[in-house]
Design a protein around this motif. Structure first.
Motif, PDB file in Angstrom:
ATOM      1  N   ASP A 242       0.491  -1.506   0.353  1.00 44.40           N
ATOM      2  CA  ASP A 242      -0.166   0.167   0.009  1.00 44.40           C
ATOM      3  C   ASP A 242       0.528   1.446   0.112  1.00 44.40           C
ATOM      4  N   VAL A 243       0.340   2.305   0.409  1.00 44.67           N
ATOM      5  CA  VAL A 243       0.855   3.917   0.165  1.00 44.67           C
ATOM      6  C   VAL A 243       2.186   3.524   1.284  1.00 44.67           C
ATOM      7  N   PHE A 244       1.805   3.002   2.330  1.00 48.35           N
ATOM      8  CA  PHE A 244       3.266   2.864   3.511  1.00 48.35           C
ATOM      9  C   PHE A 244       4.206   1.919   2.985  1.00 48.35           C
ATOM     10  N   SER A 245       4.147   0.661   2.596  1.00 46.77           N
ATOM     11  CA  SER A 245       5.274   0.157   1.940  1.00 46.77           C
ATOM     12  C   SER A 245       5.992   0.132   1.434  1.00 46.77           C
ATOM     13  N   ALA A 246       4.889   0.733   0.078  1.00 47.73           N
ATOM     14  CA  ALA A 246       5.219   1.063  -1.546  1.00 47.73           C
ATOM     15  C   ALA A 246       4.974   2.414  -1.400  1.00 47.73           C
ATOM     16  N   PRO A 247       5.695   3.534  -0.884  1.00 46.94           N
ATOM     17  CA  PRO A 247       5.803   5.059  -1.133  1.00 46.94           C
ATOM     18  C   PRO A 247       5.649   5.725  -2.310  1.00 46.94           C
ATOM     19  N   TRP A 248       4.614   6.651  -2.998  1.00 43.59           N
ATOM     20  CA  TRP A 248       4.440   6.762  -4.023  1.00 43.59           C
ATOM     21  C   TRP A 248       6.242   8.077  -3.880  1.00 43.59           C
ATOM     22  N   SER A 249       7.248   7.968  -5.216  1.00 46.24           N
ATOM     23  CA  SER A 249       7.751   9.088  -5.594  1.00 46.24           C
ATOM     24  C   SER A 249       8.017   9.302  -7.025  1.00 46.24           C
ATOM     25  N   ALA A 250       8.757  10.207  -7.395  1.00 50.94           N
ATOM     26  CA  ALA A 250       8.261  10.563  -8.961  1.00 50.94           C
ATOM     27  C   ALA A 250       8.041   9.308 -10.075  1.00 50.94           C
ATOM     28  N   GLU A 251       8.510   8.321  -9.446  1.00 52.66           N
ATOM     29  CA  GLU A 251       9.175   7.616 -10.774  1.00 52.66           C
ATOM     30  C   GLU A 251       8.234   6.376 -10.451  1.00 52.66           C
ATOM     31  N   GLY A 252       7.097   6.426  -9.412  1.00 51.36           N
ATOM     32  CA  GLY A 252       5.962   5.780  -9.147  1.00 51.36           C
ATOM     33  C   GLY A 252       5.984   5.161  -7.139  1.00 51.36           C
ATOM     34  N   PHE A 253       5.342   3.657  -7.206  1.00 52.12           N
ATOM     35  CA  PHE A 253       5.491   3.381  -6.114  1.00 52.12           C
ATOM     36  C   PHE A 253       6.492   2.787  -5.895  1.00 52.12           C
ATOM     37  N   ASP A 254       7.407   2.591  -4.850  1.00 57.36           N
ATOM     38  CA  ASP A 254       8.814   2.023  -4.579  1.00 57.36           C
ATOM     39  C   ASP A 254       8.751   1.546  -3.037  1.00 57.36           C
ATOM     40  N   LEU A 255       9.033   0.156  -3.318  1.00 51.86           N
ATOM     41  CA  LEU A 255       9.213  -0.411  -2.008  1.00 51.86           C
ATOM     42  C   LEU A 255       9.241   0.128  -1.078  1.00 51.86           C
ATOM     43  N   ARG A 256       9.599   0.017   0.119  1.00 47.23           N
ATOM     44  CA  ARG A 256      10.485   0.865   1.112  1.00 47.23           C
ATOM     45  C   ARG A 256      11.445  -0.185   1.104  1.00 47.23           C
ATOM     46  N   ASN A 257      12.762   0.884   1.459  1.00 49.72           N
ATOM     47  CA  ASN A 257      14.386  -0.230   1.659  1.00 49.72           C
ATOM     48  C   ASN A 257      14.373  -0.531   2.980  1.00 49.72           C
ATOM     49  N   ASP A 258      13.096  -0.750   3.869  1.00 52.94           N
ATOM     50  CA  ASP A 258      13.413  -1.290   5.488  1.00 52.94           C
ATOM     51  C   ASP A 258      12.697  -2.281   5.740  1.00 52.94           C
ATOM     52  N   ALA A 259      12.585  -3.092   6.413  1.00 51.54           N
ATOM     53  CA  ALA A 259      11.748  -4.295   6.780  1.00 51.54           C
ATOM     54  C   ALA A 259      10.072  -3.995   6.970  1.00 51.54           C
ATOM     55  N   ARG A 260       9.798  -2.572   6.955  1.00 49.42           N
ATOM     56  CA  ARG A 260       8.724  -1.614   6.759  1.00 49.42           C
ATOM     57  C   ARG A 260       7.553  -2.026   5.714  1.00 49.42           C
ATOM     58  N   ARG A 261       8.642  -2.749   4.556  1.00 42.88           N
ATOM     59  CA  ARG A 261       7.788  -3.188   3.595  1.00 42.88           C
ATOM     60  C   ARG A 261       6.898  -4.290   3.145  1.00 42.88           C
ATOM     61  N   PHE A 262       7.220  -4.501   5.184  1.00 47.43           N
ATOM     62  CA  PHE A 262       5.527  -5.908   5.189  1.00 47.43           C
ATOM     63  C   PHE A 262       5.028  -5.161   6.173  1.00 47.43           C
ATOM     64  N   GLU A 263       5.402  -4.246   6.926  1.00 45.59           N
ATOM     65  CA  GLU A 263       3.961  -3.463   7.091  1.00 45.59           C
ATOM     66  C   GLU A 263       3.086  -2.829   6.250  1.00 45.59           C
ATOM     67  N   THR A 264       1.760  -2.597   6.668  1.00 43.22           N
ATOM     68  CA  THR A 264       0.773  -1.289   6.432  1.00 43.22           C
ATOM     69  C   THR A 264       0.268  -0.414   6.364  1.00 43.22           C
ATOM     70  N   SER A 265      -0.156   0.710   6.039  1.00 45.90           N
ATOM     71  CA  SER A 265      -1.267   1.386   7.139  1.00 45.90           C
ATOM     72  C   SER A 265      -1.555   1.847   8.510  1.00 45.90           C
ATOM     73  N   GLU A 266      -2.178   0.651   7.688  1.00 51.09           N
ATOM     74  CA  GLU A 266      -3.361   0.085   8.912  1.00 51.09           C
ATOM     75  C   GLU A 266      -2.482  -1.199   9.468  1.00 51.09           C
ATOM     76  N   VAL A 267      -3.211  -0.478  10.685  1.00 53.37           N
ATOM     77  CA  VAL A 267      -2.647  -1.264  12.044  1.00 53.37           C
ATOM     78  C   VAL A 267      -3.005  -0.522  13.180  1.00 53.37           C
ATOM     79  N   SER A 268      -2.870  -1.493  14.308  1.00 52.18           N
ATOM     80  CA  SER A 268      -3.417  -0.833  15.473  1.00 52.18           C
ATOM     81  C   SER A 268      -2.302  -0.256  16.915  1.00 52.18           C
ATOM     82  N   TYR A 269      -2.128   0.726  16.419  1.00 57.30           N
ATOM     83  CA  TYR A 269      -1.286   1.062  17.576  1.00 57.30           C
ATOM     84  C   TYR A 269      -1.649   1.284  19.029  1.00 57.30           C
ATOM     85  N   ALA A 270      -2.668   0.578  19.610  1.00 61.61           N
ATOM     86  CA  ALA A 270      -3.161   0.176  20.313  1.00 61.61           C
ATOM     87  C   ALA A 270      -2.039  -1.237  21.160  1.00 61.61           C
TER      88      ALA A 270
END
Length: 393
Positions: A242-270
């Motif tokens: 999603d837009v957290f694990s693969a954020p938008w850049s000028a070239e498109g949606f690129d995977l994060r370069n850390d382990a958070r590429r396995f996370e998403t923007s929807e998470v239980s912070y509690a």
């Protein structure tokens, strides 16, 4: 740990005040009041300020949890991701290793966790093969046997370090040395290890390691840790984005370069607030101290079980963890668990599906399981052993 240390842990744990004796820490342990407070505080912020608006504070707590996890595992903070369960974490990493090709081989220990084997069926459907690494004379996975199986078609070595159905501690570091020597990806299921014994991902030579938050870490259900070695990360291509694990850049949606590429923007912070507090408590207490107490208590239980007629222990290996698998003659393991529960004593029970390769190899249909924590006391042990004697008689 001194008696005062133990009493303080118990005083700060609501479950220890309930009159229930809890020996199911390998299923889910008892959270501290401080972990509960952390969860409730974040929920109250969301109710008061708005769930999205409270997310900024939640994100700070999540990063504190990530740093605490890195400290516990001797890992960079950037190599830690969070997931909803250990099985989900492992499956995401496994799927990201594909695509699989016919003839590729996956080498596993006989004690492999059932959910991991279920995930591997995607590879099997593509033509890959799952092969079992032979055990040594003690029943542990044999590193030298693994070395003899290596060829160019081996794409993954996977090890369940502390199996769910007994006290075995597999030689994870020695297996890792074989994997590293041959540059083969190495995954460790450490669901029963993290929080119980010291875990150093550098010494283990693993590329991926996962663990649930609810077990020996004493975190909330619905949380898990995923470690990915930084230099291995680029080999993993997660399917879920999603837009957290693969954020938008000028070239498109690129995977994060850390382990958070396995996370998403929807998470239980509690939940992550609770997990973070639990991780900090483990670090403050010192996992080495935890491990020493678990070893002492579990050996005390094993000695007592050996004195009960009709009890059979199902340990493998030479050194044992705080998971004690046994059966009592004349009793189905799940019924034994239920009857002990009526006496307000919690234990676990596992069927074949949890560790199918090992259970079938040992002709076991089910096992009862006692799992130990620093929260347990000699009085807990006396109640457990007394209840088993009554049921045996």
């Amino acid at each position: 740990m001194s008696p005062l240390d133990v009493q303080q842990l118990r005083d700060n744990t609501p479950g220890c005040q309930s009159g229930i004796v809890h020996f199911n820490h390998a299923g889910a342990s008892l959270p501290s009041q401080a972990s509960l407070d952390a969860i409730i505080d974040q929920l109250q912020r969301e109710a008061r300020d708005g769930p999205m608006e409270a997310g900024e504070h939640g994100a700070i707590l999540a990063e504190k949890a990530r740093r605490a996890a890195g400290q516990l595992l001797n890992a960079p903070t950037s190599s830690i991701a969070f997931a909803s369960s250990g099985s989900a974490a492992w499956s995401m990493a496994f799927q990201a290793l594909g695509p699989w090709q016919p003839g590729e081989r996956i080498l596993v220990g006989r004690h492999e966790w059932g959910a991991n084997l279920a995930s591997m069926q995607l590879a099997v459907q593509a033509g890959a093969q799952i092969e079992v690494i032979p055990c040594d004379e003690t029943g542990a996975v044999c590193p030298s046997a693994l070395a003899s199986m290596i060829d160019a078609n081996v794409k993954l070595i996977d090890l369940t370090w502390l199996p769910a159905n007994g006290g075995l501690i597999n030689p994870a570091e020695a297996i890792g040395a074989v994997a590293r020597r041959h540059a083969i990806p190495y995954f460790i299921d450490a669901g029963q290890a993290v929080g119980q014994l010291p875990v150093d991902v550098q010494a283990l030579h693993c590329d991926v390691l996962k663990s649930a938050g609810r077990k020996h870490l004493r975190g909330p259900r619905g949380t898990a840790l995923l470690y990915v070695r930084p230099t291995f990360l680029q080999r993993l291509n997660p399917a879920q984005r999603d837009v957290f694990s693969a954020p938008w850049s000028a070239e498109g949606f690129d995977l994060r370069n850390d382990a958070r590429r396995f996370e998403t923007s929807e998470v239980s912070y509690a939940l992550l607030a609770g997990l973070g507090n639990a991780l900090q408590e483990v670090n403050r207490l010192g996992v080495e101290r935890t491990w020493e107490r678990v070893l002492r208590l579990s050996e005390r239980i094993r000695e007592a079980l050996r004195q009960i007629p009709g009890v059979s222990l199902h340990d493998l290996g030479t050194h044992h963890s705080g998971l004690i698998a046994f059966n009592l003659a004349g009793w189905d393991a799940f019924e034994l668990k239920r009857r002990l529960g009526l006496k307000r004593i919690n234990i676990g029970a596992n069927g074949v599906a949890y560790t199918p390769l090992d259970m079938r190899a040992r002709d076991l249909m089910s096992i009862a399981r006692i799992s130990v924590s620093p929260l347990n006391t000699e009085q807990d042990i006396e109640r457990l052993i007394g209840a088993l004697r009554e049921l045996r008689d």
